[in-house]
Design a protein around this motif. Sequence first.
Motif, short mmCIF file in Angstrom:
data_model
loop_
_atom_site.label_atom_id
_atom_site.label_comp_id
_atom_site.label_asym_id
_atom_site.label_seq_id
_atom_site.Cartn_x
_atom_site.Cartn_y
_atom_site.Cartn_z
N PHE A 40 -54.02 17.26 -15.33
CA PHE A 40 -54.24 18.46 -14.52
C PHE A 40 -54.22 19.71 -15.40
CE2 PHE A 40 -52.68 21.56 -11.17
CZ PHE A 40 -53.88 21.61 -10.49
N ARG A 41 -53.31 19.72 -16.36
CA ARG A 41 -53.22 20.86 -17.29
C ARG A 41 -54.51 20.99 -18.11
NH1 ARG A 41 -48.68 21.40 -22.01
NH2 ARG A 41 -49.74 23.02 -23.17
N GLU A 42 -55.04 19.85 -18.54
CA GLU A 42 -56.31 19.83 -19.28
C GLU A 42 -57.42 20.43 -18.42
OE1 GLU A 42 -58.69 16.21 -21.17
OE2 GLU A 42 -56.52 16.05 -21.49
N PHE A 43 -57.44 20.06 -17.15
CA PHE A 43 -58.42 20.61 -16.21
C PHE A 43 -58.21 22.12 -16.05
CE2 PHE A 43 -59.28 21.98 -11.83
CZ PHE A 43 -60.66 21.86 -11.83
N LEU A 44 -56.96 22.55 -15.87
CA LEU A 44 -56.66 23.98 -15.69
C LEU A 44 -57.13 24.79 -16.90
CD1 LEU A 44 -53.08 23.87 -14.11
CD2 LEU A 44 -55.23 24.41 -12.96
N ARG A 45 -57.03 24.18 -18.08
CA ARG A 45 -57.48 24.84 -19.30
C ARG A 45 -58.98 25.16 -19.20
NH1 ARG A 45 -55.82 21.20 -23.60
NH2 ARG A 45 -53.73 21.84 -23.00
N THR A 46 -59.74 24.25 -18.60
CA THR A 46 -61.18 24.48 -18.46
C THR A 46 -61.46 25.60 -17.45
OG1 THR A 46 -61.57 22.87 -16.68
CG2 THR A 46 -61.70 22.04 -18.95
N GLU A 47 -60.51 25.84 -16.56
CA GLU A 47 -60.65 26.90 -15.55
C GLU A 47 -59.94 28.19 -15.97
OE1 GLU A 47 -59.43 25.70 -11.60
OE2 GLU A 47 -61.48 25.05 -11.30
N PHE A 48 -59.40 28.19 -17.16
CA PHE A 48 -58.66 29.34 -17.69
C PHE A 48 -57.46 29.71 -16.81
CE2 PHE A 48 -63.09 29.65 -19.02
CZ PHE A 48 -62.92 29.55 -20.40
N SER A 49 -56.78 28.68 -16.29
CA SER A 49 -55.57 28.94 -15.50
C SER A 49 -54.44 28.00 -15.90
CB SER A 49 -55.87 28.83 -14.01
OG SER A 49 -56.33 27.54 -13.68
N GLU A 51 -51.96 28.62 -17.61
CA GLU A 51 -50.65 29.30 -17.57
C GLU A 51 -49.88 28.94 -16.29
OE1 GLU A 51 -53.67 31.94 -15.71
OE2 GLU A 51 -53.56 30.99 -17.67
N ASN A 52 -50.59 28.60 -15.22
CA ASN A 52 -49.89 28.21 -13.99
C ASN A 52 -49.04 26.96 -14.22
OD1 ASN A 52 -50.96 30.33 -12.49
ND2 ASN A 52 -52.74 29.15 -11.86
N MET A 53 -49.63 25.96 -14.87
CA MET A 53 -48.89 24.72 -15.16
C MET A 53 -47.79 24.99 -16.19
SD MET A 53 -48.28 21.54 -14.64
CE MET A 53 -49.63 20.60 -13.97
N LEU A 54 -48.09 25.78 -17.20
CA LEU A 54 -47.09 26.08 -18.23
C LEU A 54 -45.89 26.80 -17.62
CD1 LEU A 54 -49.46 27.20 -21.13
CD2 LEU A 54 -48.25 25.01 -20.91
N PHE A 55 -46.15 27.74 -16.72
CA PHE A 55 -45.08 28.47 -16.03
C PHE A 55 -44.26 27.49 -15.18
CE2 PHE A 55 -43.76 30.59 -12.02
CZ PHE A 55 -42.79 31.44 -12.55
N TRP A 56 -44.93 26.65 -14.42
CA TRP A 56 -44.24 25.68 -13.56
C TRP A 56 -43.34 24.77 -14.39
CZ3 TRP A 56 -43.83 20.42 -12.88
CH2 TRP A 56 -43.25 20.01 -11.68
N MET A 57 -43.86 24.28 -15.53
CA MET A 57 -43.09 23.38 -16.39
C MET A 57 -41.91 24.11 -17.02
SD MET A 57 -46.30 21.05 -17.80
CE MET A 57 -45.75 21.05 -19.46
N ALA A 58 -42.10 25.37 -17.42
CA ALA A 58 -41.01 26.16 -18.00
C ALA A 58 -39.89 26.36 -16.97
CB ALA A 58 -41.53 27.50 -18.49
N CYS A 59 -40.26 26.59 -15.71
CA CYS A 59 -39.27 26.74 -14.63
C CYS A 59 -38.50 25.44 -14.42
CB CYS A 59 -39.95 27.16 -13.33
SG CYS A 59 -40.64 28.81 -13.37
N GLU A 60 -39.19 24.31 -14.50
CA GLU A 60 -38.53 23.01 -14.36
C GLU A 60 -37.49 22.82 -15.46
OE1 GLU A 60 -39.04 20.25 -11.84
OE2 GLU A 60 -39.41 22.26 -11.04
N PRO A 88 -50.57 38.27 -21.63
CA PRO A 88 -51.91 37.69 -21.47
C PRO A 88 -51.87 36.41 -20.63
CG PRO A 88 -51.10 37.38 -23.71
CD PRO A 88 -50.09 38.25 -23.00
N LYS A 89 -50.67 35.80 -20.47
CA LYS A 89 -50.54 34.57 -19.69
C LYS A 89 -49.91 34.85 -18.32
CE LYS A 89 -48.18 32.42 -22.96
NZ LYS A 89 -47.47 31.39 -23.73
N GLU A 90 -50.01 36.07 -17.86
CA GLU A 90 -49.39 36.45 -16.58
C GLU A 90 -49.90 35.59 -15.43
OE1 GLU A 90 -49.28 40.22 -13.45
OE2 GLU A 90 -50.44 40.39 -15.30
N VAL A 91 -48.97 35.09 -14.60
CA VAL A 91 -49.35 34.32 -13.42
C VAL A 91 -49.46 35.26 -12.22
CG1 VAL A 91 -48.42 32.09 -14.21
CG2 VAL A 91 -46.93 33.67 -12.94
#
Length: 152
Positions: A40-49, A51-60, A88-91
Amino acid sequence: MSSEEKTFQPVKKAPTLEEVSAWAQSFDKLMLTPAGRNAFREFLRTEFSEENMLFWMACEELKKEANKNIIEEKARIIYEDYVSILSPKEVSLDSRVREVINRNMVEPSQHIFDDAQLQIYTLMHRDSYPRFMNSALYKDLLQSLSEKSVEA
């Protein structure tokens, strides 16, 4: 790279056909597996989003922390990386959630980003997940695993 360094490399286990099929049943099933989050993160990278997954994982990761000093440090890093308007990675968070975080940054806990994390989870679930399910990335992965299981 020494042999000791190699032993600490995380082993990326390929997902099974059952796992990949389960991702289509629910977003929660996708997010429960490391392979699902990676795809899913790989897919998000193609959509330039991504950071949403990275933020979620950092919170976990922050939630697992017990040491007050480490919690404060991790919270500050998460804030600077994903919540700060200058990042630049603001959610994308609503102003109410952002204000609560700003107030609580004085003395952060491991749950300081819970509301924000839920907002981003919901955003990924509603917006990105349906596109991921229809993406070539998901369909190709499913197809290749289906072919392997037929060959086996």
